[in-house]
Design an enzyme around this catalytic site. Structure first.
Site, PDB file in Angstrom:
ATOM      1  N   ARG A   1     -11.228 -47.972 -19.869  1.00 37.70           N
ATOM      2  CA  ARG A   1     -10.343 -47.066 -19.271  1.00 37.70           C
ATOM      3  C   ARG A   1      -9.907 -45.886 -20.204  1.00 37.70           C
ATOM      4  O   ARG A   1      -9.605 -44.875 -20.152  1.00 37.70           O
ATOM      5  CB  ARG A   1      -9.405 -47.810 -18.293  1.00 37.70           C
TER       6      ARG A   1
ATOM      7  N   TYR B   1      -7.960 -22.025  -5.146  1.00 36.18           N
ATOM      8  CA  TYR B   1      -8.515 -23.192  -4.771  1.00 36.18           C
ATOM      9  C   TYR B   1      -7.301 -24.118  -4.181  1.00 36.18           C
ATOM     10  O   TYR B   1      -6.433 -24.602  -4.552  1.00 36.18           O
ATOM     11  CB  TYR B   1      -9.229 -24.111  -5.849  1.00 36.18           C
TER      12      TYR B   1
ATOM     13  N   ASP C   1      -8.800 -22.284 -14.545  1.00 36.24           N
ATOM     14  CA  ASP C   1      -9.903 -23.027 -13.869  1.00 36.24           C
ATOM     15  C   ASP C   1     -10.932 -21.745 -13.750  1.00 36.24           C
ATOM     16  O   ASP C   1     -11.320 -20.967 -13.154  1.00 36.24           O
ATOM     17  CB  ASP C   1      -9.375 -23.221 -12.331  1.00 36.24           C
TER      18      ASP C   1
ATOM     19  N   LYS D   1     -19.287 -29.103  -9.269  1.00 37.10           N
ATOM     20  CA  LYS D   1     -19.733 -27.986  -8.889  1.00 37.10           C
ATOM     21  C   LYS D   1     -20.937 -27.523  -9.943  1.00 37.10           C
ATOM     22  O   LYS D   1     -21.908 -28.077  -9.804  1.00 37.10           O
ATOM     23  CB  LYS D   1     -18.652 -26.795  -8.942  1.00 37.10           C
TER      24      LYS D   1
END
Ligand code: PLP
Length: 385
Positions: free
Chosen positions: A53, A105, A178, A203
């Site tokens: 992690r 978004y 973004d 994406k």
């Protein structure tokens, strides 16, 4: 010969920054699934890894390639785009202030509304096409983050990153961009003055609609970036090793895919621009688009595969067109090899500021004429019903 650092984007992508496995000579990295790493008898770690992690060899090539593409000092991958978005906003303190576009978004905006209510974080929205509105929205000394998206989803308005960076910096704020929709192929936001760039790797970066992931790239090592890395480790929004491997594989063809999608989208936008059943086609590559002059400066390798159609009529007329496509798939998301169509207001819910007659298209890499024919027949059929 050009030094490796100066190699073109397409060479760096295709070769994953000239990756060769040190142990085997393999040109694709091994998949390390171990969650924990052992110590020797002196209780020292055998390698530099301890627990997956915190640190994970499966992320390293991916993060190196992402940092190189955007020209940052370091990149970090996350379990999803939204995990990365949340990590950024975790660094905002109670009482501070965030500025974001009014249309953006919807997931990021929903999250901003939530933290603003729960943690007394001030929140102002500005009209993406109006940089003066951003100037008026910042609160010097109080604004912590200016968050922009360019092109803005789903109107594809352009925001001038350089101008936004100047405004943010004068107010003492961090500019986060973004850049999911432009991808590093066409816009490298850090080169225009941004402090951090974000990509939903789900994406374009991955491009095959089979991985959820997020990427942040920082222009420098500073306090906020340290904080973001700490948040990732302790909140655990980490990318699985196999997802990291798949993402890197997808990215090798990013340049080609983006180029082809941009080519297809421009042809489609031009073909339908004057269509009698449409009010308007929104695409940054069209000269009629309000942000076209910024796009020409800021998008240096094509205008991308995203475009929207404003149909004559309302939600019903828009949905009727989507209902009649036979090749273009009715689904949300973007940046995959297959073309998608979506009635955006339907998915965004009550806060949506998106016009009801807007259809969003993510253009893929298919045969362009077949996509044009499909849209043409769906427009004609919907007009008859
Ligand atoms: C998809 C998307 C996100 C969120 O990313 P996920 O990978 O779905 O969590 C954020 N911003 C934009 C512009 C997106 O398209």
């Amino acid at each position: 010969m050009t030094s490796k650092k100066d190699l073109s984007l397409e060479t760096r992508l295709a070769q994953a920054c000239h990756y060769i496995d040190e142990v085997t000579g393999g040109t694709s990295p091994p998949l390390q699934l171990s969650t924990t790493y052992s110590r020797n008898a002196d209780y020292e770690y055998i390698s530099r890894y301890s627990y997956s992690r915190a640190d994970n060899p499966s992320w390293e090539v991916l993060e190196k390639v992402c940092a190189s593409l955007d020209g940052g000092v370091e990149a970090k991958c996350f379990a999803s785009g939204m995990a990365a978005v949340c990590a950024v906003f975790e660094t905002v303190n109670v009482g501070e202030h965030v500025v974001a576009p009014r249309v953006m978004y919807h997931g990021s905006q929903d999250w901003l509304r939530r933290i603003s209510e729960k943690r007394s974080i001030g929140l102002s929205f500005f009209e993406a096409s109006d940089i003066g509105a951003l100037q008026r929205a910042v609160q010097p000394g109080k604004t912590s983050i200016v968050w922009i998206e360019t092109p803005v989803n789903p109107t594809w308005d352009l925001i001038d990153i350089r101008a936004a960076a100047d405004i943010a910096h004068q107010a003492g704020a961090t500019l986060v961009v973004d850049a999911t929709v432009s991808s590093p192929v066409t816009t490298r936001a850090l080169e225009h003055g941004a402090d951090i760039v974000f990509h939903s790797a789900t994406k374009y970066l991955n491009g095959h609609s089979d991985v959820i992931g997020g990427i942040l790239v920082s222009a420098r090592q500073d306090e906020r970036w340290e904080d973001i890395k700490w948040v990732r480790t302790l909140t655990g929004g980490v990318l699985g090793p196999f997802e990291a491997w798949l993402l890197l594989r997808g990215m090798r063809t990013l340049f080609l895919r983006f180029e082809r999608a941009s080519h297809n989208a421009l042809q489609i936008a031009r073909h339908f621009e004057q269509h009698p059943l449409l009010e308007r086609v929104l695409y940054p590559g069209l000269e009629s688009h309000p942000g076209h002059h910024i796009a020409r400066r800021q998008m240096t390798n094509g205008f991308g595969g995203m475009l929207s159609l404003l149909v004559r009529g309302g939600a019903d007329e828009a949905r009727a067109i989507a209902a009649n496509t036979e090749i273009i798939v009715r689904a949300t998301s973007l940046g995959g090899v297959e073309s998608l169509i979506e009635h955006r207001a339907s998915i965004e819910g009550p806060h949506s500021a998106v016009p009801k007659n807007l259809l969003r298209l993510s253009i893929g890499i298919e045969n362009c004429q077949e996509l044009i024919d499909d849209l043409e027949q769906s427009l004609q059929r919907s007009a008859k019903t």
